[in-house]
Scaffold this motif. Structure first.
Motif, PDB file in Angstrom:
ATOM      1  N   MET A  84      18.176  68.822 -11.966  1.00 51.41           N
ATOM      2  CA  MET A  84      19.194  68.236 -10.979  1.00 51.41           C
ATOM      3  C   MET A  84      19.093  66.837 -11.185  1.00 51.41           C
ATOM      4  O   MET A  84      18.073  66.221 -10.975  1.00 51.41           O
ATOM      5  CB  MET A  84      18.820  68.896  -9.560  1.00 51.41           C
ATOM      6  N   GLY A  85      20.167  66.090 -11.266  1.00 48.70           N
ATOM      7  CA  GLY A  85      20.118  64.696 -11.225  1.00 48.70           C
ATOM      8  C   GLY A  85      19.752  63.949 -12.465  1.00 48.70           C
ATOM      9  O   GLY A  85      19.707  64.693 -13.570  1.00 48.70           O
ATOM     10  N   ASN A  86      19.722  62.740 -12.569  1.00 48.69           N
ATOM     11  CA  ASN A  86      19.795  61.927 -13.644  1.00 48.69           C
ATOM     12  C   ASN A  86      18.270  61.629 -14.083  1.00 48.69           C
ATOM     13  O   ASN A  86      17.463  61.957 -13.043  1.00 48.69           O
ATOM     14  CB  ASN A  86      20.408  60.640 -13.675  1.00 48.69           C
ATOM     15  N   ARG A  87      18.043  61.400 -15.201  1.00 48.21           N
ATOM     16  CA  ARG A  87      16.588  61.108 -15.539  1.00 48.21           C
ATOM     17  C   ARG A  87      16.320  59.585 -15.810  1.00 48.21           C
ATOM     18  O   ARG A  87      16.997  58.832 -16.418  1.00 48.21           O
ATOM     19  CB  ARG A  87      16.081  61.815 -16.679  1.00 48.21           C
ATOM     20  N   THR A  88      15.211  58.996 -15.444  1.00 44.43           N
ATOM     21  CA  THR A  88      15.030  57.827 -15.444  1.00 44.43           C
ATOM     22  C   THR A  88      13.507  57.745 -16.152  1.00 44.43           C
ATOM     23  O   THR A  88      12.672  58.157 -15.367  1.00 44.43           O
ATOM     24  CB  THR A  88      15.175  56.689 -14.452  1.00 44.43           C
ATOM     25  N   ASN A  89      13.241  57.089 -17.245  1.00 44.80           N
ATOM     26  CA  ASN A  89      11.955  57.060 -17.746  1.00 44.80           C
ATOM     27  C   ASN A  89      11.268  58.572 -17.814  1.00 44.80           C
ATOM     28  O   ASN A  89      10.168  58.758 -17.424  1.00 44.80           O
ATOM     29  CB  ASN A  89      10.930  56.319 -17.232  1.00 44.80           C
ATOM     30  N   LYS A  99      13.017  62.779 -12.908  1.00 43.74           N
ATOM     31  CA  LYS A  99      14.272  63.254 -12.212  1.00 43.74           C
ATOM     32  C   LYS A  99      14.617  62.478 -11.003  1.00 43.74           C
ATOM     33  O   LYS A  99      13.601  62.070 -10.380  1.00 43.74           O
ATOM     34  CB  LYS A  99      13.932  64.725 -11.796  1.00 43.74           C
ATOM     35  N   VAL A 100      15.769  61.940 -10.757  1.00 42.17           N
ATOM     36  CA  VAL A 100      16.207  61.205  -9.899  1.00 42.17           C
ATOM     37  C   VAL A 100      16.837  62.119  -8.933  1.00 42.17           C
ATOM     38  O   VAL A 100      17.688  62.848  -9.142  1.00 42.17           O
ATOM     39  CB  VAL A 100      17.021  60.154 -10.376  1.00 42.17           C
ATOM     40  N   PHE A 101      16.360  62.002  -7.674  1.00 44.59           N
ATOM     41  CA  PHE A 101      17.031  62.994  -6.470  1.00 44.59           C
ATOM     42  C   PHE A 101      18.579  62.592  -6.465  1.00 44.59           C
ATOM     43  O   PHE A 101      19.019  61.312  -6.246  1.00 44.59           O
ATOM     44  CB  PHE A 101      16.600  62.564  -5.355  1.00 44.59           C
TER      45      PHE A 101
END
Length: 72
Positions: A1-6, A9-11
Motif C-alpha cells: 500500500m502506498g509509494n516506496r522510498t528507499n 513503504k510510505v503510509f
C-alpha cells in the motif's frame, strides 16, 4: 500500500481510508420526488440539522423498535 522510498513503504492515508470504507461501510441510495427532497432540505436548513444525522437517528429508531418488538 502506498509509494516506496528507499525500499520502505510510505503510509498512504487515502488508500488506507478507501480500504477501510470498503470493508466497514455501506451506502443506501434512495429516490424521492423532487418536491419532497427540496422540502426536506429546506427543513434541515431551518432547523440547522445535517441530513446524515437525521437519517441515522431515523434508522436507529427503527432498529431499536425492532429489537424491542423481538424481545416481547
Amino acid at each position: 500500500m502506498g509509494n516506496r522510498t528507499n525500499g520502505e513503504k510510505v503510509f498512504n492515508q487515502h488508500e488506507y481510508q478507501k480500504k477501510w470504507d470498503k470493508e466497514n461501510m455501506k451506502s443506501i441510495n434512495v429516490s424521492y420526488k423532487t418536491e419532497f427532497v427540496e422540502s426536506f432540505r429546506e427543513a434541515l436548513k431551518v432547523l440547522g440539522l445535517k441530513q446524515s444525522d437525521v437519517i441515522r437517528k431515523a434508522m436507529q429508531a427503527v432498529i431499536d423498535e425492532a429489537e424491542k418488538s423481538s424481545q416481547e
